[in-house]
Design a protein around this motif. Sequence first.
Motif, PDB file in Angstrom:
ATOM      1  N   LEU A 188     -29.530  70.354  12.855  1.00 17.90           N
ATOM      2  CA  LEU A 188     -29.244  69.154  11.984  1.00 17.90           C
ATOM      3  C   LEU A 188     -27.646  68.989  11.921  1.00 17.90           C
ATOM      4  CD1 LEU A 188     -31.584  69.301   8.978  1.00 17.90           C
ATOM      5  CD2 LEU A 188     -32.150  68.233  11.181  1.00 17.90           C
ATOM      6  N   GLU A 189     -27.111  67.709  11.735  1.00 16.68           N
ATOM      7  CA  GLU A 189     -25.902  67.175  11.395  1.00 16.68           C
ATOM      8  C   GLU A 189     -25.828  66.790  10.207  1.00 16.68           C
ATOM      9  OE1 GLU A 189     -22.342  64.099  12.573  1.00 16.68           O
ATOM     10  OE2 GLU A 189     -24.320  63.946  13.879  1.00 16.68           O
ATOM     11  N   ILE A 190     -25.723  67.324   9.262  1.00 15.14           N
ATOM     12  CA  ILE A 190     -25.675  66.893   7.741  1.00 15.14           C
ATOM     13  C   ILE A 190     -24.595  66.341   7.442  1.00 15.14           C
ATOM     14  CG2 ILE A 190     -25.976  67.838   5.394  1.00 15.14           C
ATOM     15  CD1 ILE A 190     -27.122  70.480   6.630  1.00 15.14           C
ATOM     16  N   ILE A 191     -25.025  64.886   6.759  1.00  7.98           N
ATOM     17  CA  ILE A 191     -23.933  64.059   6.117  1.00  7.98           C
ATOM     18  C   ILE A 191     -23.868  64.339   4.543  1.00  7.98           C
ATOM     19  CG2 ILE A 191     -23.194  61.710   5.670  1.00  7.98           C
ATOM     20  CD1 ILE A 191     -25.560  62.701   8.547  1.00  7.98           C
ATOM     21  N   SER A 192     -22.675  65.002   4.320  1.00  7.33           N
ATOM     22  CA  SER A 192     -22.569  65.244   2.593  1.00  7.33           C
ATOM     23  C   SER A 192     -21.796  64.331   1.985  1.00  7.33           C
ATOM     24  CB  SER A 192     -21.891  66.405   2.851  1.00  7.33           C
ATOM     25  OG  SER A 192     -20.479  66.163   3.090  1.00  7.33           O
ATOM     26  N   VAL A 193     -21.998  64.191   0.577  1.00  4.61           N
ATOM     27  CA  VAL A 193     -21.672  63.313  -0.291  1.00  4.61           C
ATOM     28  C   VAL A 193     -20.009  63.094   0.001  1.00  4.61           C
ATOM     29  CG1 VAL A 193     -21.012  62.662  -2.728  1.00  4.61           C
ATOM     30  CG2 VAL A 193     -23.246  63.781  -1.832  1.00  4.61           C
ATOM     31  N   ASP A 194     -19.368  64.468   0.049  1.00 10.45           N
ATOM     32  CA  ASP A 194     -17.831  64.344   0.568  1.00 10.45           C
ATOM     33  C   ASP A 194     -17.690  64.359   2.035  1.00 10.45           C
ATOM     34  OD1 ASP A 194     -18.637  66.679   0.903  1.00 10.45           O
ATOM     35  OD2 ASP A 194     -17.333  67.771  -0.101  1.00 10.45           O
ATOM     36  N   GLN A 195     -18.472  63.721   2.645  1.00  9.08           N
ATOM     37  CA  GLN A 195     -18.008  63.728   4.244  1.00  9.08           C
ATOM     38  C   GLN A 195     -16.908  63.114   4.510  1.00  9.08           C
ATOM     39  OE1 GLN A 195     -20.806  64.900   6.311  1.00  9.08           O
ATOM     40  NE2 GLN A 195     -19.576  64.415   8.355  1.00  9.08           N
ATOM     41  N   VAL A 253     -28.827  63.956  10.823  1.00  8.40           N
ATOM     42  CA  VAL A 253     -29.040  63.474  12.059  1.00  8.40           C
ATOM     43  C   VAL A 253     -29.646  64.777  12.906  1.00  8.40           C
ATOM     44  CG1 VAL A 253     -28.157  62.638  14.299  1.00  8.40           C
ATOM     45  CG2 VAL A 253     -26.938  61.831  12.235  1.00  8.40           C
ATOM     46  N   VAL A 254     -30.847  64.429  13.692  1.00  9.11           N
ATOM     47  CA  VAL A 254     -31.418  65.602  14.248  1.00  9.11           C
ATOM     48  C   VAL A 254     -30.815  65.530  15.513  1.00  9.11           C
ATOM     49  CG1 VAL A 254     -33.852  66.447  15.422  1.00  9.11           C
ATOM     50  CG2 VAL A 254     -33.545  65.024  12.948  1.00  9.11           C
ATOM     51  N   LYS A 255     -30.266  66.599  15.734  1.00 11.04           N
ATOM     52  CA  LYS A 255     -29.740  66.875  17.230  1.00 11.04           C
ATOM     53  C   LYS A 255     -30.601  66.875  18.327  1.00 11.04           C
ATOM     54  CE  LYS A 255     -25.732  69.457  15.272  1.00 11.04           C
ATOM     55  NZ  LYS A 255     -25.335  71.124  15.166  1.00 11.04           N
ATOM     56  N   GLN A 256     -29.982  66.337  19.577  1.00  9.33           N
ATOM     57  CA  GLN A 256     -30.941  66.418  20.797  1.00  9.33           C
ATOM     58  C   GLN A 256     -31.354  67.663  21.236  1.00  9.33           C
ATOM     59  OE1 GLN A 256     -32.071  63.327  22.221  1.00  9.33           O
ATOM     60  NE2 GLN A 256     -30.761  61.850  20.864  1.00  9.33           N
ATOM     61  N   SER A 257     -32.396  67.894  21.948  1.00 11.42           N
ATOM     62  CA  SER A 257     -33.095  68.860  22.535  1.00 11.42           C
ATOM     63  C   SER A 257     -33.268  70.046  21.617  1.00 11.42           C
ATOM     64  CB  SER A 257     -32.126  69.477  23.605  1.00 11.42           C
ATOM     65  OG  SER A 257     -31.655  68.312  24.575  1.00 11.42           O
ATOM     66  N   LYS A 258     -33.745  69.773  20.271  1.00 10.39           N
ATOM     67  CA  LYS A 258     -33.970  70.682  19.452  1.00 10.39           C
ATOM     68  C   LYS A 258     -35.616  71.017  19.323  1.00 10.39           C
ATOM     69  CE  LYS A 258     -29.761  71.925  18.577  1.00 10.39           C
ATOM     70  NZ  LYS A 258     -29.450  73.505  19.154  1.00 10.39           N
ATOM     71  N   GLU A 259     -36.156  72.318  19.090  1.00 11.99           N
ATOM     72  CA  GLU A 259     -37.446  72.476  18.975  1.00 11.99           C
ATOM     73  C   GLU A 259     -37.960  71.894  17.626  1.00 11.99           C
ATOM     74  OE1 GLU A 259     -39.527  73.664  20.907  1.00 11.99           O
ATOM     75  OE2 GLU A 259     -38.307  74.218  22.593  1.00 11.99           O
ATOM     76  N   CYS A 284     -37.852  71.036  11.769  1.00 13.09           N
ATOM     77  CA  CYS A 284     -38.843  71.186  10.556  1.00 13.09           C
ATOM     78  C   CYS A 284     -38.356  72.074   9.551  1.00 13.09           C
ATOM     79  CB  CYS A 284     -40.393  71.417  10.952  1.00 13.09           C
ATOM     80  SG  CYS A 284     -41.350  71.443   9.714  1.00 13.09           S
ATOM     81  N   GLU A 285     -38.199  73.388  10.163  1.00 16.13           N
ATOM     82  CA  GLU A 285     -37.855  74.446   9.230  1.00 16.13           C
ATOM     83  C   GLU A 285     -36.665  74.172   8.507  1.00 16.13           C
ATOM     84  OE1 GLU A 285     -35.843  78.889   9.592  1.00 16.13           O
ATOM     85  OE2 GLU A 285     -37.139  78.218  11.261  1.00 16.13           O
ATOM     86  N   HIS A 286     -35.363  73.422   9.411  1.00 21.18           N
ATOM     87  CA  HIS A 286     -34.118  73.202   8.878  1.00 21.18           C
ATOM     88  C   HIS A 286     -34.077  72.029   7.727  1.00 21.18           C
ATOM     89  CE1 HIS A 286     -32.074  75.320  12.605  1.00 21.18           C
ATOM     90  NE2 HIS A 286     -32.531  76.150  11.791  1.00 21.18           N
ATOM     91  N   ALA A 287     -34.960  71.237   7.954  1.00 20.41           N
ATOM     92  CA  ALA A 287     -35.127  70.133   7.010  1.00 20.41           C
ATOM     93  C   ALA A 287     -35.833  70.470   5.953  1.00 20.41           C
ATOM     94  CB  ALA A 287     -36.040  68.967   8.047  1.00 20.41           C
TER      95      ALA A 287
END
Length: 1567
Positions: free
Chosen positions: A648-655, A756-762, A767-770
């Motif tokens: 995942l590409e996490i978008i934080s509050v302080d991005q 954002v879900v990165k491309q080519s991820k199982e 699911c686990e990371h989310a």
Amino acid sequence: MAAGGDSTATPGSATKDNSTAGWQDLSCDRWTESHVGSWLRSIGIKEKYIMKLEEEEVTGPVLRSLQRNYLSTTIEMRGGQIEHLLKKRDELLMPEPNKLKKGRVLSGKSRNETKEKVLHLEQDPPTPSEKPSDSAEREDSPMECNKTSTSTGETLSVCDYANFDQQGKNCSYVKHNVLPPETGTENLILPCHEYKSLENAHKLDSTRLKTKVAYEVLRFACACMNMRTNGTIHFGIMDKIRGKHQHGEIIGVPDRSREDFVDALDYIESCFKDSNHQLDARKCIRNPRFIEVVDKEATENMEKTCVIEYDIVPKATIVKNKLYSVGIPKFSEERTKVIYEKKVPYCRVGANTPSIPDDDLVRFIQQLSEKDKEREEAESSSNQTAGDYREDQKRKLCILLTCGRTHMDDSLHYIIVTNKFQPQHLTSISFLLHMNLFCVFDFDPDSKTSGLCGKYEEQKAVTLHFLDDYENRDGLKTTEFIDSLKLFERTSWIFCNGRNNFPGGEETCGEKTWIKTKKKKLKKAVSLICNDILPRCSFVVLFLLMSDVEQPLVETFHEFYAEMNGHDYLTVISESKENYKKWSSLAQVSCDMSALNNISIVEMPLTHVDATVQSIQLLKSPTTRTLPVFNRGLCFMKSVDEAMLDSLEIISVDQCDETKVEIMSEDEIQQIEMYFYRGGKIDWINFWLADKQRCGNIIKKDAYKEASTILDDIVHRAKDIRPIESVNIYHHPGSGGSTVARQILWSWKEKVRCAVVKQSKEITTVCEHAVRLREHDEKDKNNCLPVLLLLEDRKADYIDDLRREFGNVITTKKISPSVLCFILLICNRSNDPEGMCRASPSQTVAVTHELKDAEKQFISKKIEELKLQMDTKYILTFVLMSKGFQPSYIQDFVKRRLSNIDHSSPITRLIRFVALLNSYVEDSYISVSHCEASLGIATHDKTWYHAFVDHLSDEARLIFIHLKEVSTHISSIRIIHPLVAKEILSQLSANFPQSDIAMDLISDRVLMNHRFDRDDFLKFIRALFIRRNKKSRGDPEDSAFSPLIEHVIERDGLQLAVELMKKAHIALGKDAYVAQQLARLLYTAGRFEEALEWAEQAKSLLPYDTFVLDTLGKVYKWWFYHLYDSLEGKKASPEEAIEIISTALKGISAFRASEKTPKKETVILNSSYQGEVDVGCRLLKFLSEVDVFLNNTGKSELLKYLLTDYIPTEVKEPWQRFHQQLKGLRESLDHALECFSEDLSYFQTDISEEDEELDARDPEQVYNPRKWLTRKTAVYAAFFCDISDESDQAAENNSTDTAGPAEKLSPFQRQMTTYKLGGGNFTSILSLIYDKNPERAGKKLEKIIGMYPENLTRKCLDHRELANFIFCQIALNCTLPGSSKLLSLEKLQDLSQRFNTKGRNMSAASALFLLSLLFWPETSNELSSANTEILSSALDALQKLCWQKSQDVSQRKSKIVTHFFLAKAKGLNKIVHRTAIEKHIKGPLSERKLKWLGGEVWKTREVTQLLERVEGWTENGKLFVKGGSRDSKIRVIPRYSASLPDGNESVTFYMGFSFDGVLAYDIQVVE
């Protein structure tokens, strides 16, 4: 006279080497055909001759030996061209000195200038056939030091002297490097130099050697003392040109008699005239310095050598007012003892050391006072200036690390090479935390436990590797290899010399062992990183010398130096001067000292380095980031925790808050904004800068507002809440859909958790990371903010599987089903976004090229603002958007841009290539590295991208956009917008047809063979020739072949398309699928012989591929159809039928071969069964039309021939080789129909998008296989039904005429009749249940049942017929429950007990499936022990069969179909088909699908009233229900494994029946 002076020396020229360079940067011997072609163009040879030479594979070595006769006869060159080529060739091959002789007169140089580079001119030019230097290693080493040439033409490196008058233990020379020429007196402090080789003298005995050394040293020392100049005499350096050696070349002296060189100075007392002079000599002549000579080609057993240097330092206080004379010693061979010459004074004249003639002695003595004064002044000046220079290390460090930029950002990757950190240094590594580290080569085996790795890992995530991990033994493609090591996601920490406390046995070893065992692994790793993974000039290698330097660390420097073509982008930091001295003395094997000093920061404390680097870092990577929480507050997430969620590409509050905007220039901010408005993908920094009012606002399209409204409604919905929701954004390519999606994430990042879900991820990983993101720092799993996940351009399968996985997790974690957990923001390109929106309007938004009025006003206003900052031609995409991408505007725009274009230029050629790819292949691009290779650009300095841009024409700069992949930093180009690309291609095609462009592209060997980013480039080329249009992807229509091929066929004809495909097949390395598509193209055009050839070619490359073998079958199929249709109603004789029958039978054999191959993971249904049935049914029809079977008894005669041993006389001889196959035809057709039916029984009927490109079935076969099966079964059965009033045509029309009474039919006739009516297999019977008119289906089923005897017993029918009869009973009960034809459940159970559940004669899967349906109890206490045994063994057998069936398609196990469910009713009514449930689920198809996936089906009132909840329990992770006896239990498979609760629980669930056994749905724990 001393060894040769410098009068013939002249500057040489440095050479560079690069495996991907242009011809200018490589020796002629390493040129490929493309390099030769580029050189020929540069000298003006005509293109037609260049093309012929390339076809003849004229490489560099071949060019050397080209003869006039060959050029004239083979290449057919005209005389003028030949003369010009040979003249230029000879000039090219002329050695550098001769070129200088010929080209210019050498001007006089000062000694300092001459010292820089040496060339000798006394060389004969090599003949054209001469081999290059035999030292490949030396030639390949891209040294940045100066070059000189030997008499053999070999190029050597010029190096500097060791430091004067310093006993440096860490100093060394490199063998065969060249020292500057011997020199005379300069400024008295700068030493003069004299060389002695001792080539033969080193073999003398001790006495003779000492005498020889003393002779040279004392004579030279006397001269230096008289001249008052510093000097050094070197032993082991060539003092003249001899053989292959040149003047000044380092050869070394065997290091075995050091005491002789020390004792040689004992002759001082014998040679100088008095004790004062002897004492002065002892003070001025330094003890010998033994400097190791490093030999790159040395083996372990070779003797070590060294250079011996004596420094002479005649200080003014010692030599003032004195003239020194010396009687130098010689060994007299006659008298076998040492004798001494007459004591005379010596001086230096140029580079020579003569005695002072008597005539000049008086004048020389008179000048001594002047020399003493000069010496005193020189010493005074030297002492004053020695400490004046102070290097600006901050500036130097910043330039080295940023490559000249004003600050450090994430545009460069960094590779760290380091050894053991001291404890005090570990507190000063913050600058490393904020650098964009790609990997670390760590030579400290304790780094993980007590060193840099452990300290770094406290705040940043790393992946621990060894050198072995970079060997890529599995031969993965570059992208697959990167994914396997998680490169670019976390820092790769490579332990280069073992790792202590690691149980895997990676031991530390000594230097020699390391070089033997690990050096080659290091070489592979460095080569892979530099050539395949990281783009050129996109990374800096930083060597941190934190402890004593050892050889392995230096070997790493050598490898990077070689792979990176020099020292650019290399930096060395050493806090310790001693460490650096040792390092530099060893590293100079690759890089000369002056270059090393230029890239090194020495004696700068690490604390200063840390502070200095941090001051220029634009992005100060925070150790924590903030996320919103359920209570509307904020929480922290550590960077190391975030890095572990790498899918995942996490978008934080302080991005982006870590950005130091104050050190960004206005130009940089404008470049960021301009990149977006030119068509580049929007970045988070764009939103952040807009929020900070540092750039203009970003347009918010109406689609953004619509999507936000839908999202707001979902988040604040009070009822009908699903745990997994979705919002769909479908957009035209290039219309801003991706921007809308990211705007939504940016605006919602404070309300929900966004990623954002990165491309080519199982899917399981995502699911686990989310889930971990959702629950991070929250206490109650039912009270967490939902996670908003952006999925871009994902296939429906992926999204469905992700939903299913989320649903499993929600059930497993016992999260309330009414809690919103995940929102999927699905952003997909489509050519019909509005159509996709209509399919599901409540949750879908369409983004099109057309603008609303409000949007037009905003964009027009924005353009006016941008005009004040920049020329609008640089934001063309934005301007085109403002016009709504009107075709006429795009057409005029492109026409203006191309009006003055030079169609013959390489840049226009590149534009054609990019336009072709961008028009036909989504997301295609060409890497800048490929473009440079194509254009012949070979830059190795830090202006590489600017060099590329400078080569572009004005038109190209306007229409190309330069892209950089965020993580890998692969620079690439594409045209600013897909619609512009298509229009450019259209207009350029007027001069250069698309077929020519494509042919030119795949014929370009430089592009096709270019190593970097090759996988992606070839993937785009492959898609260009294979990818077909599909409506399912939003394309306007389905295409039979790739759109490019269809365009070429339409415009240029089939033959050109065929030639193009043939060329593509070769260019892509004999790609099997291109050969397969070519076979399809040819058989479609009726060119069957050629089609067969290419199908066989594909088969030879992929002998076990389902699609390739299926295509071979189809070649024969359509060939057979063609031969049959060519008869045009004419009746064939047995002899005339031979070719047609042979072709048909070959087709059937090919289809059977395909059926037997292991299926691809993505293939569920084997279409080869369909091909076999198609050919078989048509062949039966043909056989019935052969003239011998056309009389009144012909049909019965043919059936007798096919079904018995009987052979008609007329066909006995002609068909001799076909009899066996034809007599097995009915059985093989029956088998194929049954197998296909079984496949349909197990699995859903979809096909992956990748395989759609290769699939060649008819639309009905793909999209409605049940209908096809029913129709073909009827055709097959009708032929073998010997009933006179029914024709084959009636069967083709699926006739259902009344059959004769059951009693009058033979078992075979009954079987065929039931087949024809639709009762011949499980799938056909099930199809009747799906009939929208249940009464019609019921009547048909009654008719089928009427074909069977009325009083059935177990032994009346075989297993298959019995199974079909029972299925008809169950289907009839589902469609016409009150029918008189129905038997009771008990009767059917009794009949079914004939089925075998064990052993070799085990019944088919359909029979076992029946047992599970019939014997499942209506209530749990009704099951008897006997029934339990039947049921359990049937379920066990079913699961084994299903495992065998699906082991090749394990990833698609979720596609297994559940046909029936257990209802509350009794008898046969306990079995309800899934259609009984589906009729209660309302909404469009997509909505109904979501309800199945989300489990809402089980909450529907009508469904809960219909279905029975079964009681059971969980035990050790398995689900059971009670059996008939006390201790017996029956295992039930959870439909979704994650839905099974943890621990041992009492549960209830709904029961489904599939060919995988009984399945549990909606498992609920009993409270």
